[in-house]
Design a protein around this motif. Sequence first.
Motif, PDB file in Angstrom:
ATOM      1  N   ALA A  27       0.869  -1.280  -0.042  1.00 50.49           N
ATOM      2  CA  ALA A  27      -0.029   0.179  -0.003  1.00 50.49           C
ATOM      3  C   ALA A  27       0.959   1.310   0.128  1.00 50.49           C
ATOM      4  O   ALA A  27       0.567   2.343  -0.603  1.00 50.49           O
ATOM      5  CB  ALA A  27      -0.773  -0.039   1.168  1.00 50.49           C
ATOM      6  N   ALA A  28       1.975   1.347   0.862  1.00 50.84           N
ATOM      7  CA  ALA A  28       2.944   2.223   0.811  1.00 50.84           C
ATOM      8  C   ALA A  28       3.428   2.588  -0.699  1.00 50.84           C
ATOM      9  O   ALA A  28       3.542   3.836  -1.125  1.00 50.84           O
ATOM     10  CB  ALA A  28       4.152   1.903   1.618  1.00 50.84           C
ATOM     11  N   ARG A  29       3.996   1.629  -1.366  1.00 47.85           N
ATOM     12  CA  ARG A  29       4.084   1.651  -2.670  1.00 47.85           C
ATOM     13  C   ARG A  29       2.957   2.458  -3.643  1.00 47.85           C
ATOM     14  O   ARG A  29       3.227   3.443  -4.351  1.00 47.85           O
ATOM     15  CB  ARG A  29       4.687   0.503  -3.457  1.00 47.85           C
ATOM     16  N   ALA A  30       1.919   2.048  -3.397  1.00 45.58           N
ATOM     17  CA  ALA A  30       0.711   2.316  -4.290  1.00 45.58           C
ATOM     18  C   ALA A  30       0.458   4.136  -3.828  1.00 45.58           C
ATOM     19  O   ALA A  30       0.216   4.682  -4.741  1.00 45.58           O
ATOM     20  CB  ALA A  30      -0.565   1.734  -3.818  1.00 45.58           C
ATOM     21  N   VAL A  31       0.751   4.305  -2.397  1.00 46.47           N
ATOM     22  CA  VAL A  31       0.544   5.600  -2.128  1.00 46.47           C
ATOM     23  C   VAL A  31       1.481   6.517  -2.641  1.00 46.47           C
ATOM     24  O   VAL A  31       1.239   7.777  -3.364  1.00 46.47           O
ATOM     25  CB  VAL A  31       0.280   6.015  -0.613  1.00 46.47           C
ATOM     26  N   ASP A  32       2.746   6.114  -2.577  1.00 45.86           N
ATOM     27  CA  ASP A  32       3.877   6.721  -3.146  1.00 45.86           C
ATOM     28  C   ASP A  32       3.653   7.118  -4.786  1.00 45.86           C
ATOM     29  O   ASP A  32       3.991   8.314  -5.121  1.00 45.86           O
ATOM     30  CB  ASP A  32       4.982   6.084  -2.891  1.00 45.86           C
ATOM     31  N   GLU A  33       3.549   6.090  -5.380  1.00 38.42           N
ATOM     32  CA  GLU A  33       2.943   6.315  -6.916  1.00 38.42           C
ATOM     33  C   GLU A  33       1.819   7.458  -7.087  1.00 38.42           C
ATOM     34  O   GLU A  33       2.096   8.146  -7.960  1.00 38.42           O
ATOM     35  CB  GLU A  33       2.586   4.802  -7.464  1.00 38.42           C
TER      36      GLU A  33
END
Length: 471
Positions: free
Chosen positions: A455-461
Amino acid sequence: MGKVTGFLEFERTDRKYAPVEERLRNYREFVLPLPEGDLKQQAARCMNCGIPYCHTGCPVNNQIPDWNDLVYLDDWKTAAQNLHSTNNFPEFTGRVCPAPCEEACTLNLEDNPVTIKTIECAIVDRAFEQGWVRPEPPVHKTGRRVAVVGSGPAGLACAQQLARAGHEVHVFERHARAGGLLRYGIPDFKLEKHLVERRVAQMEAEGVAFHYFAHIGSNVPARELIDTFDSVVLAGGSEKPRDLPIPGRELAGVHFAMDFLPQQNRRNSDETQHVTPILATDKHVVVIGGGDTGSDCIGTSARQGARSIVQLEILPRPPEKADKLLTWPNWPAKLRTSSSHLEGAQREFSVLTEKFSGENGQVKKLHCVRVDDTMKPIPGSEFALDAELVLLAMGFVHPVKEGMLAELGVALDPRGNVLADTESYRTSVDKVFTAGDMRRGQSLVVWAIREGRQAARAVDEFLMGASALPR
Ligand SMILES: Cc1cc2nc3c(=O)[nH]c(=O)nc-3n(C[C@H](O)[C@H](O)[C@H](O)COP(=O)(O)OP(=O)(O)OC[C@H]3O[C@@H](n4cnc5c(N)ncnc54)[C@H](O)[C@@H]3O)c2cc1C
Ligand code: SF4
């Protein structure tokens, strides 16, 4: 592969437990670490398989053969770096993970899997002892602000990844301290809480701000987060317990497991609580539900000095051994005996609970009947158990919908969890994401860590257009 013939030379040896009479005197961890020589031999058993089936079992994609090899070669520091590249908190999984990797290990075809979990725990414990685990604050700040609701393993992993990517991260937790079920559900004898505190301190040094007693959707409006942050991640867990609506349910002495377990964890941490104590001391205890939570109720009741402990499960007794040809490398159905079971509980399978009865409003008996494999009651098999404390540990049905979820109006899936797919982790509400048990339903610590990271990666993207965080 460190030692080509390792798996032929060395037998599997795993961590032992302190004797029951000794460990029941306190709430401390009682798993005894393996000596270094044994650890290296155990690591040498890894065959570095062409297809490492252990990977198929590991939700965080730990590079298991790589760090087995590094331990055998005595390069613990590189092993610790490798381990942390896929798992933010291996000291948690190294203690409480049921280790699906070991079920999937090729050597498990012979009932002798590599002691992956023990090696993982030894690597991270040594890394902390040696001072190799340090805060990793970001070099550049992005100027973006993210709110994470919930400080369980999903929220913590998500917050740590986002802070390291340079975002300003605020974790909102309704309780007094961080950790979610790591702190308030899982007993200290499985996971001592100073381990959680140590990670929280690392995260604070990396810039994560923790806000306690912040109950979003209750004393802090959810709208406030939407209005003041660039993105919001919901990691509030799956906290609605499954109830047992049978006659007598209202009697005193019948409690949900999660009314009982957090009290003891708070007592152990000297945390103030204004509640009527629920204690097993000198009582006949019945635990309804055969999973991890039920086991934790047994271990806690035993330490509190229960007179007797019986655990009931409606499902039939599973086979002692898995049918490997049918199940490997997947998670098999087989009888699992936890350290708490070994502390003196009587286990009963294929039992349906029909009603509670009591005196003066206090539960005294639990009335049951045995069921056949189709769960139909067997006539004439009725029996009653002494029961002065009954703990309901039958799992959790979905997240709490009242409050935050209702206020935000996020869409739910058919099971009542917050709807989001495993690519985007995005909910139906703009800039709101979700991870962990709140999205996938009641699960495991290792899955929560995976979801938090992804989820962190998705938010960062979402915030930056692209992300360098690992997939
Ligand atoms: C008793 C018990 C024992 C377990 N034992 C094991 C085990 O041995 N091994 C294993 O792998 N798994 C175990 N599990 C499962 C595991 O603990 C969970 O799957 C995991 O903790 C889920 O992580 P999470 O971060 O999604 O949610 P949680 O750990 O549930 O954390 C959610 C957090 O969000 C907070 N929160 C919720 N709503 C709000 C709100 N509106 N505002 C602010 N804060 C909010 C909660 O207070 C909590 O701190 C166990 C579960 C239980 C109940
Ligand atoms: S499956 Fe087992 S033996 Fe093979 S690489 Fe993984 S840990 Fe090593």
